[in-house]
Design an enzyme around this catalytic site. Structure first.
Site, PDB file in Angstrom:
ATOM      1  CB  CYS A  89      10.003  11.420  20.510  1.00 22.12           C
ATOM      2  SG  CYS A  89       8.606  10.710  21.410  1.00 22.12           S
ATOM      3  CB  CYS A  99       7.805   4.773  22.246  1.00 19.24           C
ATOM      4  SG  CYS A  99       6.827   4.509  20.752  1.00 19.24           S
ATOM      5  CB  CYS A 102      11.165   6.058  16.246  1.00 22.63           C
ATOM      6  SG  CYS A 102       9.790   7.033  15.629  1.00 22.63           S
ATOM      7  CB  CYS A 181       3.398  10.248  19.035  1.00 24.42           C
ATOM      8  SG  CYS A 181       4.169   9.285  17.699  1.00 24.42           S
ATOM      9  CD  GLN A 289       2.465   3.998   0.121  1.00 24.24           C
ATOM     10  OE1 GLN A 289       2.921   3.746   1.233  1.00 24.24           O
ATOM     11  NE2 GLN A 289       2.826   3.315  -0.955  1.00 24.24           N
ATOM     12  CD  GLU A 339      -5.136  -5.320  -4.445  1.00 25.54           C
ATOM     13  OE1 GLU A 339      -5.061  -6.141  -3.499  1.00 25.54           O
ATOM     14  OE2 GLU A 339      -4.199  -4.571  -4.777  1.00 25.54           O
ATOM     15  CG  ASN A 372      -3.670 -15.721  -5.082  1.00 25.34           C
ATOM     16  OD1 ASN A 372      -2.652 -15.066  -4.873  1.00 25.34           O
ATOM     17  ND2 ASN A 372      -4.000 -16.763  -4.336  1.00 25.34           N
ATOM     18  CG  ASP A 393       2.898  -0.158  -4.736  1.00 35.77           C
ATOM     19  OD1 ASP A 393       3.852  -0.409  -3.980  1.00 35.77           O
ATOM     20  OD2 ASP A 393       1.969   0.603  -4.418  1.00 35.77           O
ATOM     21  CB  CYS A 430       7.087  -1.663   1.375  1.00 36.73           C
ATOM     22  SG  CYS A 430       6.126  -3.172   1.200  1.00 36.73           S
TER      23      CYS A 430
END
Length: 477
Positions: A89, A99, A102, A181, A289, A339, A372, A393, A430
């Protein structure tokens, strides 16, 4: 920059590899989780170098000093890494205005994955003394054009007389001057300049701070955040742009709950999980995602590792829209999705009803509840009933309360009654640091083994590390 660093980065070798090099030259030993090269001065002081890669000999300009570390930026390369590549890029780099979206485009894609695997292993070991019995093969996919979700900043710059749309500049609050991009889908990248022209021509060009992107399988949705009501002329401009470029406009006048279609008869925004015959309708502000190619592979592997049987009950913690819950329901006997958000639970139930229609084989008995999950207690786990297996997750904060409640029940069997813990847990993470923290609880206090772990390259060219780990009760053998 945080002063907290993984243990192996704070402990230099007995003799620095930079010792013996010409003055000002540094040997880069490794890369940290922020994609900064790590070197040590001859006296042992650690230097974090933006833009440097492992095994390079470099010069660097220091811009921050602390007692035991320095932060610097690459100025010259005296010996280049064979893994260094030309960034894909034009907006990537260390130059002014670059930028900040990344951090690893200068590193070969396969080496990025290897470094992320090392980050995962180091976090598990150094933070919790956990070592996976098996390393899972990394999940990889397209390195470019993968980002189907993005939040693009919009700013009208008076001095330049232009509208900028894109990600922020490196280490700056300013919006980068982006024409393309490479990590966005090509059809979205090609919209950056037309979008700038659109907003510049609107009456509300100074009161539209953000455009959020959400691509489904067949629909490209753009959510325009506007601080003042839009004029009829501006609404007409949006409609004309949408028709010309085949995009669906949503408007957000205030908070996320105010997001609505510009024209209510728009096509359904959805993504599919073909392996399971599942279609997931979603709103552009719902959490999904970023990388749909990887998500399909991720869901498939998670369910194979979970290996839910027709006689088993499974709980999907932090279930969101049901991204894992509904595929699990194609193979398990009963599924409970839990959730924190009432709104997401409602959306999950809608998705369940949508996917029950026209199926050749019915979904398992499936229910969703809101709770919660950051305030879980042992008695709450017991109240949810016995589950043979869990899928977890969580967001970046991890699942500490859930893991702690499970550990407490293991250490205080008198609290369990007839409740038994799950024999297998598949944990999708994550954040390798919070995964490592929770893994420490599961292994050292809840009686599990970490039988497998590996990385998922959900965000190529960034320092973001997505991963997966499997925990088994010893009796599960």
């Amino acid at each position: 920059m945080s002063q907290d660093r993984p243990a192996q980065q704070d402990s230099p070798a007995s003799v620095s590899p930079s010792a013996g090099l010409p003055e000002g030259h540094l040997f880069v030993e490794s890369l940290d989780i922020e994609a900064q090269g790590i070197a040590h001065r001859p006296d042992g002081k650690v230097v974090f170098i933006d833009g440097a890669l492992p095994f390079e000999i470099v010069g660097a300009k220091v811009h921050r000093k602390k007692n035991n570390w320095e932060a610097a930026t690459l100025t010259e390369i005296h010996r280049e890494s064979p893994q260094r590549v030309t960034p894909g890029c034009p907006h990537f780099g260390l130059h002014e205005g670059a930028c900040g979206g990344c951090k690893m485009q200068h590193l070969h894609a396969s080496s990025q994955v290897a470094i992320k695997q090392r980050v995962l292993e180091d976090n598990l070991w150094h933070l919790s003394k956990v070592k996976a019995e098996t390393l899972l093969r990394p999940i990889e996919g397209p390195a470019w054009g993968y980002r189907y979700r993005a939040r693009l900043s919009v700013r009208f710059v008076h001095k330049k007389g232009v509208v900028l749309i894109g990600f922020h500049e490196r280490k700056s609050r300013y919006v980068a001057d982006m024409q393309v991009c490479r990590v966005l889908p090509p059809h979205v990248s090609s919209l950056l300049v037309p979008l700038r022209e659109l907003i510049y021509g609107m009456d509300a060009r100074e009161t539209c701070p953000q455009i959020e992107l959400a691509c489904g399988d067949d629909v490209t949705a753009l959510v325009l955040r506007h601080l003042e009501p839009l004029s009829d002329d501006d609404l007409a401009r949006l409609r004309a742009f949408g028709q010309q470029h085949d995009v669906q406009w949503w408007l957000q006048p205030k908070g996320p709950d105010t997001v609505h279609l510009l024209d209510p008869d728009g096509a359904m925004l959805a993504y599919s999980l073909p392996e399971f015959g599942i279609t997931m309708p979603f709103k552009p502000t719902d959490f999904t995602q970023v990388n749909p190619h990887i998500n399909r592979v991720l869901v498939g592997r998670a369910l194979r590792l979970l290996d839910a049987k027709k006689h088993e009950r499974v709980i999907d913690w932090f279930c969101g829209l049901g991204n894992f819950t509904l595929p699990i329901a194609t193979g398990a006997g009963e599924v409970l999705g839990i959730e924190g958000s009432e709104a997401l639970v409602a959306r999950s139930r809608e998705n369940l009803d949508f996917n029950r229609q026209g199926r050749s084989s019915p979904l398992a008995a499936t229910s969703f509840v809101a709770r919660n999950l950051f305030e879980m207690r042992p008695d709450m786990l017991v109240a949810d009933g016995v589950a043979d297996k869990w899928l977890v997750d969580p967001p970046r904060e991890g699942a500490f309360a859930l893991s702690k409640a499970l550990a407490d029940l293991h250490q205080q069997p008198e609290l369990r009654g007839g409740w038994t813990p799950p024999k297998r847990i598949v944990y999708v993470s994550c954040n390798p640091a919070t995964l490592a923290r929770d893994a420490g609880l599961l292994v050292h206090q809840a009686g599990y083994r970490c039988t497998a772990a590996g990385v998922v390259n959900m965000f190529p060219h960034t320092a973001h590390v997505e991963s997966m780990a499997v925990f088994e009760q010893p009796s599960a053998d």
